[in-house]
Design a protein around this motif. Structure first.
Motif, PDB file in Angstrom:
ATOM      1  N   ALA A   6       0.828  -1.205   0.000  1.00 54.18           N
ATOM      2  CA  ALA A   6       0.000   0.000   0.000  1.00 54.18           C
ATOM      3  C   ALA A   6       0.862   1.255   0.000  1.00 54.18           C
ATOM      4  CB  ALA A   6      -0.915   0.011   1.228  1.00 54.18           C
ATOM      5  N   LEU A   7       0.276   2.340  -0.509  1.00 56.09           N
ATOM      6  CA  LEU A   7       0.841   3.675  -0.387  1.00 56.09           C
ATOM      7  C   LEU A   7       0.022   4.445   0.623  1.00 56.09           C
ATOM      8  CD1 LEU A   7       1.460   4.770  -4.115  1.00 56.09           C
ATOM      9  CD2 LEU A   7       3.126   3.817  -2.508  1.00 56.09           C
ATOM     10  N   HIS A   8       0.686   5.222   1.460  1.00 53.93           N
ATOM     11  CA  HIS A   8       0.017   6.057   2.456  1.00 53.93           C
ATOM     12  C   HIS A   8       0.505   7.494   2.292  1.00 53.93           C
ATOM     13  CE1 HIS A   8      -1.786   2.719   4.738  1.00 53.93           C
ATOM     14  NE2 HIS A   8      -0.651   2.073   4.493  1.00 53.93           N
ATOM     15  N   GLY A   9      -0.360   8.341   1.756  1.00 51.00           N
ATOM     16  CA  GLY A   9      -0.003   9.751   1.597  1.00 51.00           C
ATOM     17  C   GLY A   9       1.226   9.968   0.747  1.00 51.00           C
ATOM     18  N   ALA A  10       1.385   9.171  -0.309  1.00 48.24           N
ATOM     19  CA  ALA A  10       2.615   9.197  -1.108  1.00 48.24           C
ATOM     20  C   ALA A  10       2.715  10.460  -1.953  1.00 48.24           C
ATOM     21  CB  ALA A  10       2.691   7.970  -2.000  1.00 48.24           C
ATOM     22  N   ARG A  11       3.880  11.076  -1.876  1.00 50.87           N
ATOM     23  CA  ARG A  11       4.203  12.236  -2.713  1.00 50.87           C
ATOM     24  C   ARG A  11       5.489  11.938  -3.475  1.00 50.87           C
ATOM     25  NH1 ARG A  11       1.336  16.857  -1.684  1.00 50.87           N
ATOM     26  NH2 ARG A  11      -0.030  16.772   0.123  1.00 50.87           N
ATOM     27  N   VAL A  12       5.490  12.279  -4.756  1.00 56.20           N
ATOM     28  CA  VAL A  12       6.666  12.076  -5.604  1.00 56.20           C
ATOM     29  C   VAL A  12       6.897  13.340  -6.400  1.00 56.20           C
ATOM     30  CG1 VAL A  12       7.619  10.818  -7.580  1.00 56.20           C
ATOM     31  CG2 VAL A  12       6.384   9.567  -5.804  1.00 56.20           C
ATOM     32  N   ARG A  13       8.151  13.764  -6.443  1.00 57.79           N
ATOM     33  CA  ARG A  13       8.518  14.952  -7.203  1.00 57.79           C
ATOM     34  C   ARG A  13       9.501  14.580  -8.310  1.00 57.79           C
ATOM     35  NH1 ARG A  13       6.869  19.569  -4.619  1.00 57.79           N
ATOM     36  NH2 ARG A  13       8.050  20.785  -6.154  1.00 57.79           N
ATOM     37  N   TYR A  14       9.306  15.185  -9.465  1.00 62.74           N
ATOM     38  CA  TYR A  14      10.282  15.140 -10.548  1.00 62.74           C
ATOM     39  C   TYR A  14      10.812  16.563 -10.693  1.00 62.74           C
ATOM     40  CZ  TYR A  14       8.194  10.624 -11.803  1.00 62.74           C
ATOM     41  OH  TYR A  14       7.729   9.323 -11.793  1.00 62.74           O
ATOM     42  N   PRO A  16      11.101  20.238  -9.921  1.00 57.43           N
ATOM     43  CA  PRO A  16      10.195  21.175  -9.247  1.00 57.43           C
ATOM     44  C   PRO A  16       8.727  20.761  -9.314  1.00 57.43           C
ATOM     45  CG  PRO A  16      10.770  22.022 -11.410  1.00 57.43           C
ATOM     46  CD  PRO A  16      11.580  20.761 -11.229  1.00 57.43           C
ATOM     47  N   LEU A  17       8.413  19.709 -10.085  1.00 63.22           N
ATOM     48  CA  LEU A  17       7.016  19.310 -10.284  1.00 63.22           C
ATOM     49  C   LEU A  17       6.658  18.135  -9.384  1.00 63.22           C
ATOM     50  CD1 LEU A  17       6.844  19.444 -14.189  1.00 63.22           C
ATOM     51  CD2 LEU A  17       6.183  21.221 -12.556  1.00 63.22           C
ATOM     52  N   GLU A  18       5.530  18.227  -8.721  1.00 67.24           N
ATOM     53  CA  GLU A  18       5.040  17.131  -7.900  1.00 67.24           C
ATOM     54  C   GLU A  18       4.076  16.292  -8.720  1.00 67.24           C
ATOM     55  OE1 GLU A  18       4.278  16.929  -3.359  1.00 67.24           O
ATOM     56  OE2 GLU A  18       2.357  17.501  -4.265  1.00 67.24           O
ATOM     57  N   ALA A  19       4.398  14.990  -8.886  1.00 68.81           N
ATOM     58  CA  ALA A  19       3.596  14.097  -9.718  1.00 68.81           C
ATOM     59  C   ALA A  19       2.509  13.384  -8.929  1.00 68.81           C
ATOM     60  CB  ALA A  19       4.497  13.069 -10.395  1.00 68.81           C
ATOM     61  N   LEU A  20       2.764  13.080  -7.667  1.00 69.43           N
ATOM     62  CA  LEU A  20       1.755  12.483  -6.791  1.00 69.43           C
ATOM     63  C   LEU A  20       1.537  13.400  -5.601  1.00 69.43           C
ATOM     64  CD1 LEU A  20       2.706   8.670  -6.635  1.00 69.43           C
ATOM     65  CD2 LEU A  20       1.158   9.836  -8.228  1.00 69.43           C
ATOM     66  N   HIS A  21       0.266  13.673  -5.312  1.00 70.33           N
ATOM     67  CA  HIS A  21      -0.068  14.626  -4.255  1.00 70.33           C
ATOM     68  C   HIS A  21      -0.761  13.915  -3.093  1.00 70.33           C
ATOM     69  CE1 HIS A  21       0.771  17.398  -7.510  1.00 70.33           C
ATOM     70  NE2 HIS A  21      -0.304  17.025  -8.173  1.00 70.33           N
ATOM     71  N   GLY A  22       0.013  13.123  -2.341  1.00 77.46           N
ATOM     72  CA  GLY A  22      -0.551  12.464  -1.173  1.00 77.46           C
ATOM     73  C   GLY A  22      -1.464  11.303  -1.514  1.00 77.46           C
ATOM     74  N   VAL A  23      -1.028  10.427  -2.410  1.00 76.33           N
ATOM     75  CA  VAL A  23      -1.851   9.297  -2.859  1.00 76.33           C
ATOM     76  C   VAL A  23      -1.864   8.186  -1.812  1.00 76.33           C
ATOM     77  CG1 VAL A  23      -1.968   7.388  -4.525  1.00 76.33           C
ATOM     78  CG2 VAL A  23      -1.627   9.740  -5.314  1.00 76.33           C
ATOM     79  N   THR A  24      -3.066   7.717  -1.490  1.00 75.78           N
ATOM     80  CA  THR A  24      -3.250   6.579  -0.598  1.00 75.78           C
ATOM     81  C   THR A  24      -4.056   5.517  -1.338  1.00 75.78           C
ATOM     82  OG1 THR A  24      -3.153   7.887   1.442  1.00 75.78           O
ATOM     83  CG2 THR A  24      -4.292   5.767   1.554  1.00 75.78           C
ATOM     84  N   TYR A 197      -8.785   2.031  -8.995  1.00 69.29           N
ATOM     85  CA  TYR A 197      -8.472   3.394  -8.565  1.00 69.29           C
ATOM     86  C   TYR A 197      -8.403   4.267  -9.812  1.00 69.29           C
ATOM     87  CZ  TYR A 197      -7.272   1.714  -3.895  1.00 69.29           C
ATOM     88  OH  TYR A 197      -7.327   1.153  -2.650  1.00 69.29           O
ATOM     89  N   GLY A 198      -9.169   5.342  -9.814  1.00 73.08           N
ATOM     90  CA  GLY A 198      -9.096   6.313 -10.890  1.00 73.08           C
ATOM     91  C   GLY A 198      -8.216   7.471 -10.466  1.00 73.08           C
ATOM     92  N   LEU A 199      -7.206   7.755 -11.256  1.00 70.50           N
ATOM     93  CA  LEU A 199      -6.262   8.822 -10.918  1.00 70.50           C
ATOM     94  C   LEU A 199      -6.481  10.033 -11.813  1.00 70.50           C
ATOM     95  CD1 LEU A 199      -3.021   6.682 -10.496  1.00 70.50           C
ATOM     96  CD2 LEU A 199      -4.518   7.547  -8.709  1.00 70.50           C
ATOM     97  N   ARG A 200      -6.338  11.184 -11.227  1.00 72.94           N
ATOM     98  CA  ARG A 200      -6.476  12.438 -11.967  1.00 72.94           C
ATOM     99  C   ARG A 200      -5.472  13.441 -11.424  1.00 72.94           C
ATOM    100  NH1 ARG A 200      -9.388  17.361 -11.659  1.00 72.94           N
ATOM    101  NH2 ARG A 200     -10.058  18.136 -13.707  1.00 72.94           N
ATOM    102  N   ARG A 201      -4.524  13.822 -12.263  1.00 74.00           N
ATOM    103  CA  ARG A 201      -3.512  14.823 -11.904  1.00 74.00           C
ATOM    104  C   ARG A 201      -2.822  14.520 -10.575  1.00 74.00           C
ATOM    105  NH1 ARG A 201      -6.613  20.458 -13.695  1.00 74.00           N
ATOM    106  NH2 ARG A 201      -6.845  19.908 -15.912  1.00 74.00           N
ATOM    107  N   GLY A 202      -2.444  13.257 -10.408  1.00 72.07           N
ATOM    108  CA  GLY A 202      -1.672  12.871  -9.234  1.00 72.07           C
ATOM    109  C   GLY A 202      -2.461  12.677  -7.969  1.00 72.07           C
ATOM    110  N   THR A 203      -3.774  12.579  -8.086  1.00 65.63           N
ATOM    111  CA  THR A 203      -4.616  12.328  -6.922  1.00 65.63           C
ATOM    112  C   THR A 203      -5.574  11.186  -7.232  1.00 65.63           C
ATOM    113  OG1 THR A 203      -6.331  13.901  -7.592  1.00 65.63           O
ATOM    114  CG2 THR A 203      -4.528  14.755  -6.225  1.00 65.63           C
ATOM    115  N   VAL A 204      -6.131  10.580  -6.201  1.00 63.53           N
ATOM    116  CA  VAL A 204      -7.116   9.518  -6.374  1.00 63.53           C
ATOM    117  C   VAL A 204      -8.490  10.157  -6.510  1.00 63.53           C
ATOM    118  CG1 VAL A 204      -8.224   7.502  -5.331  1.00 63.53           C
ATOM    119  CG2 VAL A 204      -5.743   7.828  -5.107  1.00 63.53           C
ATOM    120  N   ALA A 205      -9.094  10.004  -7.711  1.00 60.33           N
ATOM    121  CA  ALA A 205     -10.409  10.575  -7.975  1.00 60.33           C
ATOM    122  C   ALA A 205     -11.524   9.564  -7.753  1.00 60.33           C
ATOM    123  CB  ALA A 205     -10.477  11.098  -9.412  1.00 60.33           C
ATOM    124  N   PHE A 206     -11.173   8.269  -7.726  1.00 59.64           N
ATOM    125  CA  PHE A 206     -12.171   7.215  -7.544  1.00 59.64           C
ATOM    126  C   PHE A 206     -11.507   6.007  -6.926  1.00 59.64           C
ATOM    127  CE2 PHE A 206     -13.942   3.198  -8.998  1.00 59.64           C
ATOM    128  CZ  PHE A 206     -15.281   3.315  -8.652  1.00 59.64           C
TER     129      PHE A 206
END
Length: 225
Positions: A6-14, A16-24, A197-206
Motif C-alpha cells: 500500500a501507499l500512504h499519503g505518497a508524494r513524488v517529485r520530478y 520542481p514538479l510534484e507528480a503524486l499529491h498524497g496518494v493513498t 483506482y481512478g487517478l487524476r492529476r496525481g490524486t485519487v479521484a475514484f
C-alpha cells in the motif's frame, strides 16, 4: 480484503514538479488492482513508487505491515516484487528463448509457451525484432515463470489483439499475488476480486469496484471521458 502492499499519503517529485499529491491506495493479495487515468494522471508513477524506482518526497510504502519506503528496488525484488514496465521490459539483444531462460532462472520455461503459444515459433528471434504485442507477451512471461508476491505491470496489453488481451488478464488474475496494473480502460473478464483506482492529476479521484464505473456515467478523469 487485506492489503499486501500500500501507499500512504505518497508524494513524488520530478524536479520542481510534484507528480503524486498524497496518494493513498492499497493492493490486496490475490486481487487485481487496476489504476486508470489519462496520460499524466500518475499511474506509472504509482507503480514506480511501489517498486522503489522513484523516491517518495512524503508518505510511506507499506508491505504486509512493514514500512519499506527506504528499501531499494533490488531488495524489494528479493522480497518477491516483480515489475514489468512499459514499453522496454525485455532484453532486446537476446533471443526470445534467452529472455525466457533468464525469467525462469534456468528452469524449464514451458509454462510461458503454454500461456503464449505465439512465442513458440519465435524462440530463435532477438526480442528487439518482435512486434509490440509480441514483446508484451514475452515481458509478461516473467511473473508467470518466477513466483512473486507483488506483480506490477504498466500497460499490460499494449499492442495485443482483443483475444490475447483477454487471455492476458485471465493469466494475471490467476496469479497467487497482489497484481497491480496501470492502463486506460477497465480490463475484460469477471469483476470479482478486482478493485479500481481512478487517478487524476496525481490524486485519487475514484476508489471502488468495476461495477460502480460500468453502471454510472463516464467520469471526467477517464481517458474516454
Amino acid at each position: 480484503m487485506t492489503a499486501e502492499i500500500a501507499l500512504h499519503g505518497a508524494r513524488v517529485r520530478y524536479g520542481p514538479l510534484e507528480a503524486l499529491h498524497g496518494v493513498t491506495l492499497a493492493a490486496p493479495a490475490r486481487t487485481l488492482t487496476v489504476l486508470l487515468g489519462r496520460n499524466g494522471s500518475g499511474r506509472t508513477t504509482v507503480l514506480r513508487a511501489l517498486a522503489g524506482t522513484v523516491p517518495l518526497s512524503g508518505g510511506r510504502v507499506v508491505w504486509r505491515g512493514a514500512d519499506v519506503t527506504r528499501l531499494r528496488p533490488h531488495a524489494r525484488a528479493r522480497r518477491g516484487l516483480c515489475c514489468v514496465p512499459s514499453p522496454r521490459a525485455t532484453y532486446d539483444s537476446l533471443t526470445v528463448a534467452e529472455n525466457l531462460e533468464l525469467a525462469a532462472g534456468g528452469r524449464d520455461f514451458g509454462a510461458a509457451l503454454d500461456a503464449y503459444p505465439e512465442l513458440a515459433p519465435l524462440l530463435a528471434r532477438r526480442a528487439g525484432t518482435l512486434s509490440g504485442g509480441e514483446r508484451r507477451m514475452l515481458a509478461l512471461c516473467r511473473p508467470l515463470l518466477a513466483p512473486a508476491r507483488v506483480v506490477l505491470v504498466d500497460e499490460p496489453v499494449l499492442g495485443m489483439s482483443p483475444a490475447v488481451a483477454a487471455r492476458t488478464y485471465a493469466l494475471l488474475r490467476a496469479l497467487d499475488a497482489a497484481v497491480v496494473v496501470a492502463g486506460q480502460r477497465l480490463p475484460p473478464g469477471p469483476a470479482d476480486r478486482t478493485v479500481v483506482y481512478g487517478l487524476r492529476r496525481g490524486t485519487v479521484a475514484f476508489a471502488g469496484e468495476p461495477g460502480e464505473l460500468r453502471a454510472g456515467p463516464t467520469p471526467s478523469w477517464s481517458p474516454s471521458g
